[in-house]
Scaffold this active site. Structure first.
Site, PDB file in Angstrom:
ATOM      1  N   ARG A 182       0.729  -1.266   0.236  1.00 47.59           N
ATOM      2  CA  ARG A 182      -0.081   0.111  -0.102  1.00 47.59           C
ATOM      3  C   ARG A 182       1.048   1.381   0.016  1.00 47.59           C
ATOM      4  O   ARG A 182       1.711   1.343   0.878  1.00 47.59           O
ATOM      5  CB  ARG A 182      -0.692  -0.074   1.309  1.00 47.59           C
ATOM      6  CG  ARG A 182      -2.340  -0.028   1.075  1.00 47.59           C
ATOM      7  CD  ARG A 182      -2.943  -0.234   2.434  1.00 47.59           C
ATOM      8  NE  ARG A 182      -2.440   0.489   3.437  1.00 47.59           N
ATOM      9  CZ  ARG A 182      -3.156   0.666   4.614  1.00 47.59           C
ATOM     10  NH1 ARG A 182      -4.409   0.471   4.416  1.00 47.59           N
ATOM     11  NH2 ARG A 182      -2.739   1.071   5.723  1.00 47.59           N
ATOM     12  N   THR A 214      -1.133   7.418  -0.870  1.00 46.85           N
ATOM     13  CA  THR A 214      -2.330   7.400  -1.523  1.00 46.85           C
ATOM     14  C   THR A 214      -3.227   6.311  -1.084  1.00 46.85           C
ATOM     15  O   THR A 214      -4.507   6.283  -1.144  1.00 46.85           O
ATOM     16  CB  THR A 214      -2.134   7.325  -2.873  1.00 46.85           C
ATOM     17  OG1 THR A 214      -1.641   6.074  -3.107  1.00 46.85           O
ATOM     18  CG2 THR A 214      -1.374   8.163  -3.650  1.00 46.85           C
ATOM     19  N   ASP A 227       0.674  -2.973  11.932  1.00 47.91           N
ATOM     20  CA  ASP A 227       1.031  -3.253  10.655  1.00 47.91           C
ATOM     21  C   ASP A 227       1.532  -4.806  10.601  1.00 47.91           C
ATOM     22  O   ASP A 227       2.551  -5.163  10.865  1.00 47.91           O
ATOM     23  CB  ASP A 227       2.169  -2.358  10.146  1.00 47.91           C
ATOM     24  CG  ASP A 227       2.458  -2.548   8.549  1.00 47.91           C
ATOM     25  OD1 ASP A 227       2.707  -3.882   8.261  1.00 47.91           O
ATOM     26  OD2 ASP A 227       2.655  -1.784   7.856  1.00 47.91           O
ATOM     27  N   ASP A 245       5.015  -5.699   8.934  1.00 47.04           N
ATOM     28  CA  ASP A 245       6.310  -5.159   9.772  1.00 47.04           C
ATOM     29  C   ASP A 245       6.376  -6.142  11.190  1.00 47.04           C
ATOM     30  O   ASP A 245       7.259  -6.325  11.540  1.00 47.04           O
ATOM     31  CB  ASP A 245       5.930  -3.907  10.066  1.00 47.04           C
ATOM     32  CG  ASP A 245       6.280  -2.869   8.827  1.00 47.04           C
ATOM     33  OD1 ASP A 245       6.835  -3.419   8.103  1.00 47.04           O
ATOM     34  OD2 ASP A 245       6.092  -1.496   8.991  1.00 47.04           O
TER      35      ASP A 245
HETATM   36  C1  PRP Z   1      -0.855  -4.384   4.457  1.00 47.60           C
HETATM   37  C2  PRP Z   1      -1.801  -5.865   4.491  1.00 47.60           C
HETATM   38  C3  PRP Z   1      -2.784  -5.675   3.241  1.00 47.60           C
HETATM   39  C4  PRP Z   1      -3.086  -4.167   3.244  1.00 47.60           C
HETATM   40  C5  PRP Z   1      -4.505  -4.100   3.907  1.00 47.60           C
HETATM   41  O1  PRP Z   1       0.090  -4.749   3.651  1.00 47.60           O
HETATM   42  O2  PRP Z   1      -1.256  -6.868   4.660  1.00 47.60           O
HETATM   43  O3  PRP Z   1      -2.149  -6.327   2.293  1.00 47.60           O
HETATM   44  O4  PRP Z   1      -1.963  -3.766   3.948  1.00 47.60           O
HETATM   45  O5  PRP Z   1      -4.539  -2.572   3.614  1.00 47.60           O
HETATM   46  P1  PRP Z   1      -5.922  -2.012   2.548  1.00 47.60           P
HETATM   47  O6  PRP Z   1      -7.010  -3.098   2.789  1.00 47.60           O
HETATM   48  O7  PRP Z   1      -6.019  -0.746   3.154  1.00 47.60           O
HETATM   49  O8  PRP Z   1      -5.421  -2.309   1.231  1.00 47.60           O
HETATM   50  P2  PRP Z   1       1.026  -3.636   3.386  1.00 47.60           P
HETATM   51  O9  PRP Z   1       0.957  -2.921   2.383  1.00 47.60           O
HETATM   52  O10 PRP Z   1       1.612  -3.157   4.631  1.00 47.60           O
HETATM   53  O11 PRP Z   1       2.231  -4.735   2.858  1.00 47.60           O
HETATM   54  P3  PRP Z   1       3.118  -5.834   3.442  1.00 47.60           P
HETATM   55  O12 PRP Z   1       2.393  -7.043   3.431  1.00 47.60           O
HETATM   56  O13 PRP Z   1       4.145  -6.071   2.627  1.00 47.60           O
HETATM   57  O14 PRP Z   1       3.678  -5.269   4.787  1.00 47.60           O
END
Ligand code: PRP
Length: 207
Positions: free
Chosen positions: A103, A107, A199, A202
């Site tokens: 994400r 944005t 998160d 993380d």
């Molecule tokens: C987190 C989570 C989802 C997303 C959820 O991933 O694991 O994939 O955010 O958010 P959303 O419903 O608002 O799209 P992240 O982007 O932190 O990536 P990562 O798994 O690599 O940490």
């Protein structure tokens, strides 16, 4: 029913530890896998099987066997990896796909960086795994990808889902069932689930 929240004391117990800010990475990984394994009973409730008669040492038994097309576990990277491990710990007759996205912090839109999927998704039960359903942007993008590859039987499996994320997925894809361990009702201004668990990526990978 297009939403199943597990509601089970054992899952609630482990989710309480998982959510705690005092839980360190190695324990967080253990708990995320444990909860996913416990969810397998519900995840595979409608697993397609065929009748199969076998012989016990004493008599015939009318049992079941898997059909020819294995179900697919599709992890949304990174955090979804821990869920495919939790599932395969209890049921390994699956194919595993990956969709990599993160994400954008400003944005909140998902950015795709990799895609590797099993073949013949049109004939298979697909279980899309991501610990967090927050705004829903990542899940919607991943479901679009699976549908572009002709998947028609998709279930979204999460540890924690938000009410706004659930609504957004169902507004876009009313046919996709969501299975989650627990759900929370709100997001903060940065698109994080409240009270949530932070998160997931993380915390799993200690980044
Ligand atoms: C987190 C989570 C989802 C997303 C959820 O991933 O694991 O994939 O955010 O958010 P959303 O419903 O608002 O799209 P992240 O982007 O932190 O990536 P990562 O798994 O690599 O940490």
């Amino acid at each position: 029913m297009k939403l199943k929240v597990l509601n089970h004391p054992l899952i609630d117990f482990y989710m309480t530890m998982l959510r705690s800010k005092d839980t360190q990475s190695s324990k967080f990984r253990f708990l995320a896998k444990k909860v996913t394994s416990l969810m397998a009973f519900e995840i595979f409730k409608d697993l397609k099987v065929l009748p199969k008669t076998i012989e016990t040492p004493l008599d015939k038994h009318n049992g079941v066997t898997l059909n020819n097309q294995k179900p697919c576990i599709i992890s949304i990277l990174r955090a979804g990896l821990i869920m495919s491990e939790g599932i395969t710990d209890v049921f390994d007759e699956v194919s595993i796909g990956h969709i990599g996205m993160y994400r954008d912090e400003n944005t909140l839109k998902p950015i795709n960086y990799v895609k590797k999927l099993p073949s013949d998704l049109n004939n298979r039960q697909c279980f899309l795994c991501d610990p967090m359903l927050a705004t829903g942007g990542s899940a919607i993008s991943a479901i679009k990808t699976l549908k572009q590859h002709c998947a028609s039987d998709i279930k979204l499996v999460c540890l924690l889902a938000s009410d706004p994320g659930i609504k957004k997925v169902h507004d876009n894809f009313p046919d996709v069932k969501i299975i989650c361990a627990q759900k929370d009702d709100k997001l903060n201004e940065n698109g994080f689930i409240l009270p949530g668990l932070g998160d997931a990526g993380d915390r799993i990978f200690e980044t």
